[in-house]
Write a protein that holds these residues in place. Sequence first.
Motif, PDB file in Angstrom:
ATOM      1  N   VAL A 158      12.218   7.704  -6.075  1.00 38.61           N
ATOM      2  CA  VAL A 158      11.800   6.597  -6.923  1.00 38.61           C
ATOM      3  C   VAL A 158      10.564   5.930  -6.331  1.00 38.61           C
ATOM      4  O   VAL A 158      10.187   6.174  -5.192  1.00 38.61           O
ATOM      5  CB  VAL A 158      12.917   5.541  -7.056  1.00 38.61           C
ATOM      6  CG1 VAL A 158      14.123   6.113  -7.747  1.00 38.61           C
ATOM      7  CG2 VAL A 158      13.311   4.991  -5.688  1.00 38.61           C
ATOM      8  N   THR A 159       9.943   5.106  -7.144  1.00 37.54           N
ATOM      9  CA  THR A 159       8.780   4.358  -6.703  1.00 37.54           C
ATOM     10  C   THR A 159       9.139   2.882  -6.610  1.00 37.54           C
ATOM     11  O   THR A 159       9.741   2.327  -7.518  1.00 37.54           O
ATOM     12  CB  THR A 159       7.606   4.540  -7.684  1.00 37.54           C
ATOM     13  OG1 THR A 159       7.253   5.922  -7.721  1.00 37.54           O
ATOM     14  CG2 THR A 159       6.416   3.716  -7.258  1.00 37.54           C
ATOM     15  N   MET A 160       8.768   2.231  -5.522  1.00 39.42           N
ATOM     16  CA  MET A 160       8.992   0.805  -5.343  1.00 39.42           C
ATOM     17  C   MET A 160       7.656   0.130  -5.067  1.00 39.42           C
ATOM     18  O   MET A 160       6.702   0.762  -4.612  1.00 39.42           O
ATOM     19  CB  MET A 160       9.919   0.533  -4.153  1.00 39.42           C
ATOM     20  CG  MET A 160      11.337   0.999  -4.330  1.00 39.42           C
ATOM     21  SD  MET A 160      12.427   0.329  -3.056  1.00 39.42           S
ATOM     22  CE  MET A 160      11.597   0.829  -1.558  1.00 39.42           C
ATOM     23  N   LEU A 161       7.616  -1.178  -5.345  1.00 38.05           N
ATOM     24  CA  LEU A 161       6.481  -2.004  -4.973  1.00 38.05           C
ATOM     25  C   LEU A 161       6.869  -2.823  -3.755  1.00 38.05           C
ATOM     26  O   LEU A 161       7.885  -3.518  -3.763  1.00 38.05           O
ATOM     27  CB  LEU A 161       6.091  -2.943  -6.111  1.00 38.05           C
ATOM     28  CG  LEU A 161       5.473  -2.325  -7.369  1.00 38.05           C
ATOM     29  CD1 LEU A 161       5.194  -3.408  -8.390  1.00 38.05           C
ATOM     30  CD2 LEU A 161       4.193  -1.583  -7.029  1.00 38.05           C
ATOM     31  N   VAL A 162       6.089  -2.733  -2.709  1.00 38.44           N
ATOM     32  CA  VAL A 162       6.312  -3.528  -1.509  1.00 38.44           C
ATOM     33  C   VAL A 162       5.065  -4.366  -1.269  1.00 38.44           C
ATOM     34  O   VAL A 162       3.974  -3.832  -1.096  1.00 38.44           O
ATOM     35  CB  VAL A 162       6.594  -2.642  -0.278  1.00 38.44           C
ATOM     36  CG1 VAL A 162       6.716  -3.504   0.970  1.00 38.44           C
ATOM     37  CG2 VAL A 162       7.867  -1.841  -0.488  1.00 38.44           C
ATOM     38  N   THR A 163       5.222  -5.690  -1.267  1.00 39.17           N
ATOM     39  CA  THR A 163       4.113  -6.610  -1.077  1.00 39.17           C
ATOM     40  C   THR A 163       4.056  -7.025   0.382  1.00 39.17           C
ATOM     41  O   THR A 163       5.043  -7.496   0.948  1.00 39.17           O
ATOM     42  CB  THR A 163       4.290  -7.853  -1.965  1.00 39.17           C
ATOM     43  OG1 THR A 163       4.446  -7.433  -3.323  1.00 39.17           O
ATOM     44  CG2 THR A 163       3.086  -8.757  -1.847  1.00 39.17           C
ATOM     45  N   VAL A 164       2.890  -6.882   0.992  1.00 37.10           N
ATOM     46  CA  VAL A 164       2.714  -7.236   2.398  1.00 37.10           C
ATOM     47  C   VAL A 164       1.296  -7.748   2.593  1.00 37.10           C
ATOM     48  O   VAL A 164       0.345  -7.237   1.992  1.00 37.10           O
ATOM     49  CB  VAL A 164       2.996  -6.019   3.319  1.00 37.10           C
ATOM     50  CG1 VAL A 164       2.060  -4.868   3.018  1.00 37.10           C
ATOM     51  CG2 VAL A 164       2.919  -6.419   4.791  1.00 37.10           C
ATOM     52  N   GLY A 165       1.136  -8.778   3.393  1.00 31.27           N
ATOM     53  CA  GLY A 165      -0.184  -9.308   3.702  1.00 31.27           C
ATOM     54  C   GLY A 165      -0.982  -8.347   4.558  1.00 31.27           C
ATOM     55  O   GLY A 165      -0.421  -7.550   5.324  1.00 31.27           O
ATOM     56  N   LEU A 166      -2.303  -8.420   4.446  1.00 32.20           N
ATOM     57  CA  LEU A 166      -3.155  -7.504   5.197  1.00 32.20           C
ATOM     58  C   LEU A 166      -2.956  -7.676   6.696  1.00 32.20           C
ATOM     59  O   LEU A 166      -2.847  -6.699   7.432  1.00 32.20           O
ATOM     60  CB  LEU A 166      -4.623  -7.747   4.815  1.00 32.20           C
ATOM     61  CG  LEU A 166      -5.649  -6.833   5.482  1.00 32.20           C
ATOM     62  CD1 LEU A 166      -5.372  -5.371   5.172  1.00 32.20           C
ATOM     63  CD2 LEU A 166      -7.064  -7.219   5.046  1.00 32.20           C
ATOM     64  N   ASP A 167      -2.889  -8.921   7.163  1.00 32.38           N
ATOM     65  CA  ASP A 167      -2.681  -9.153   8.599  1.00 32.38           C
ATOM     66  C   ASP A 167      -1.334  -8.616   9.053  1.00 32.38           C
ATOM     67  O   ASP A 167      -1.215  -8.035  10.143  1.00 32.38           O
ATOM     68  CB  ASP A 167      -2.776 -10.655   8.907  1.00 32.38           C
ATOM     69  CG  ASP A 167      -4.187 -11.200   8.730  1.00 32.38           C
ATOM     70  OD1 ASP A 167      -5.138 -10.382   8.763  1.00 32.38           O
ATOM     71  OD2 ASP A 167      -4.330 -12.426   8.556  1.00 32.38           O
ATOM     72  N   GLU A 168      -0.302  -8.815   8.217  1.00 29.64           N
ATOM     73  CA  GLU A 168       1.031  -8.317   8.582  1.00 29.64           C
ATOM     74  C   GLU A 168       1.048  -6.801   8.643  1.00 29.64           C
ATOM     75  O   GLU A 168       1.689  -6.205   9.517  1.00 29.64           O
ATOM     76  CB  GLU A 168       2.075  -8.809   7.577  1.00 29.64           C
ATOM     77  CG  GLU A 168       2.448 -10.281   7.714  1.00 29.64           C
ATOM     78  CD  GLU A 168       1.433 -11.204   7.085  1.00 29.64           C
ATOM     79  OE1 GLU A 168       0.415 -10.690   6.552  1.00 29.64           O
ATOM     80  OE2 GLU A 168       1.633 -12.434   7.115  1.00 29.64           O
ATOM     81  N   LEU A 169       0.330  -6.155   7.716  1.00 30.65           N
ATOM     82  CA  LEU A 169       0.290  -4.691   7.712  1.00 30.65           C
ATOM     83  C   LEU A 169      -0.429  -4.175   8.948  1.00 30.65           C
ATOM     84  O   LEU A 169      -0.052  -3.153   9.522  1.00 30.65           O
ATOM     85  CB  LEU A 169      -0.408  -4.197   6.451  1.00 30.65           C
ATOM     86  CG  LEU A 169      -0.338  -2.696   6.183  1.00 30.65           C
ATOM     87  CD1 LEU A 169       1.101  -2.241   6.002  1.00 30.65           C
ATOM     88  CD2 LEU A 169      -1.160  -2.323   4.964  1.00 30.65           C
ATOM     89  N   ARG A 170      -1.469  -4.857   9.369  1.00 28.73           N
ATOM     90  CA  ARG A 170      -2.229  -4.426  10.545  1.00 28.73           C
ATOM     91  C   ARG A 170      -1.437  -4.605  11.842  1.00 28.73           C
ATOM     92  O   ARG A 170      -1.446  -3.756  12.715  1.00 28.73           O
ATOM     93  CB  ARG A 170      -3.533  -5.216  10.631  1.00 28.73           C
ATOM     94  CG  ARG A 170      -4.589  -4.806   9.605  1.00 28.73           C
ATOM     95  CD  ARG A 170      -5.764  -5.762   9.661  1.00 28.73           C
ATOM     96  NE  ARG A 170      -6.858  -5.337   8.796  1.00 28.73           N
ATOM     97  CZ  ARG A 170      -7.911  -6.094   8.496  1.00 28.73           C
ATOM     98  NH1 ARG A 170      -7.999  -7.325   8.986  1.00 28.73           N
ATOM     99  NH2 ARG A 170      -8.859  -5.635   7.702  1.00 28.73           N
ATOM    100  N   THR A 171      -0.769  -5.766  11.963  1.00 25.11           N
ATOM    101  CA  THR A 171      -0.116  -6.098  13.231  1.00 25.11           C
ATOM    102  C   THR A 171       1.336  -5.657  13.310  1.00 25.11           C
ATOM    103  O   THR A 171       1.881  -5.507  14.415  1.00 25.11           O
ATOM    104  CB  THR A 171      -0.173  -7.615  13.464  1.00 25.11           C
ATOM    105  OG1 THR A 171       0.584  -8.278  12.430  1.00 25.11           O
ATOM    106  CG2 THR A 171      -1.627  -8.114  13.415  1.00 25.11           C
ATOM    107  N   GLY A 172       1.992  -5.511  12.141  1.00 24.19           N
ATOM    108  CA  GLY A 172       3.418  -5.215  12.151  1.00 24.19           C
ATOM    109  C   GLY A 172       4.274  -6.426  12.408  1.00 24.19           C
ATOM    110  O   GLY A 172       5.488  -6.306  12.577  1.00 24.19           O
ATOM    111  N   LEU A 173       3.665  -7.632  12.429  1.00 28.33           N
ATOM    112  CA  LEU A 173       4.399  -8.878  12.643  1.00 28.33           C
ATOM    113  C   LEU A 173       4.509  -9.632  11.324  1.00 28.33           C
ATOM    114  O   LEU A 173       3.573  -9.660  10.536  1.00 28.33           O
ATOM    115  CB  LEU A 173       3.687  -9.752  13.681  1.00 28.33           C
ATOM    116  CG  LEU A 173       3.458  -9.121  15.053  1.00 28.33           C
ATOM    117  CD1 LEU A 173       2.661 -10.055  15.938  1.00 28.33           C
ATOM    118  CD2 LEU A 173       4.792  -8.782  15.705  1.00 28.33           C
TER     119      LEU A 173
END
Length: 455
Positions: free
Chosen positions: A297-312
């Motif tokens: 299936v396909t899901m939408l996951v929303t994440v901020g750019l900074d969070e995606l870069r840092t993993g925090l």
Amino acid sequence: MSLSARLADATDAVGGLCGDAVVDRADALRGLAHDDVLDLARLAGELSRLVGALGAVVSSELGHRIQTDAVFRRVALGGDQGGRFASELLRDLTRADDDTVRAWEVVGEAIAPRTSLQGEALPCRHEAVAEAVLGASIPVAHAAIVARGISRVAFAAGAEELAAVETTLVDYAGSLTTRQLGKLVRQLPDRNDPDGAAPREEQLRARSSVTIRELPNGLTRLTADLHPEAAGFVRSALDAQTAPRRVAFAAASTETASSDDILADTRPLAQKRVDALTTMARDFLAHDPGRLAGTAVTMLVTVGLDELRTGLGVAHIAGIDEPISATTARRLAADAELVPVVIGGEGEVLDLGRGSRLFTEAQRRAMVVRDGGCIWPGCSAPPAWCEAAHLAPWFPHGRTDLDNGALMCAGHHRRFDHDGWALRRHDGIPYLIPPPWLDPLQAPRRAGRVPALAA
């Protein structure tokens, strides 16, 4: 107008409506004009809020006198020591239920005036709550939920941040049910927990389970307690299979069915999900190459750019209240069957003007991120059940762009188009404007999810 004056006016209006007998009361109501009945319904709501405000104020005063006035303690509680608690006294005096009395006590403490050790007057603990309760704009039960939620995170946030969150919650409290407001308040620790979402996520994983049991009546019971990531996949698949616009044959068999026999599937959602789950399992078995991995299936996951870069930090799966950690979002983003929605500082603007009658898939995904589902106050329809609605009709002048669109479920889309509602955005926050026949003042009603608390 003061609280006591408004309460007196409301009481006089109710008392002057009819006589003492129930029969007289019913006859009087049936003889009223339509507008008068609508006015009475509004009056009942305001009177209920006024009574809640009065209960909170009285509870605060009772508690203050019990703590500071020995004469009052002797009169009300039966002595300087022992006797009844203030809550028990309040129940006996008002004959209100325990939940109501507890709400009065919580709100009464939140809005009570305070003094410093030097005797100086201080603001109450929750000024936004006090203003809303004393103005009879929100029920006291909602005010209690807000006050409790703010108190639970007061240790981890500054006064200005808490005041801003409190104002936002009070703004929403008039449009949501107590259950929906409670879910909203539970998001507060996500903003203030110094350990982040990862420890909570691991606890939920450890508590997750799926059990299968054959019942004596021949049914098989499937019970699933899912952590947020698993719930995201399952909910996305089930929502796709059970969206209201799907159809089913009403005829006994496909051999005798015609186009006239195709009707909307009116079965309960729980029954639709059985077919959806069966279809998903059948499709998996038909296409499974024998490996024990992969995603269907396909899901939408929303994440901020900074969070995606840092993993925090945290990320959110569309349609799932519980957040996931940014580390999990980074792992999921590598999956080809998942659509990561990365939010930058400026955001993305999609504008096709009048070049298209229908919203594109990219625009719908942007609305999912922005609206989170049906924007109607109190509606919990997930994005998969929603339609991309034009706020200003496409014909003759409406534009097919994000500013002129919003997610609404089919029922609320119909209400919006046919009942005369409008929608305006102020600082990115949607407000529904009711038609004059429903609210002569057309007071804006806050709509949509709460972006300030969902991050």
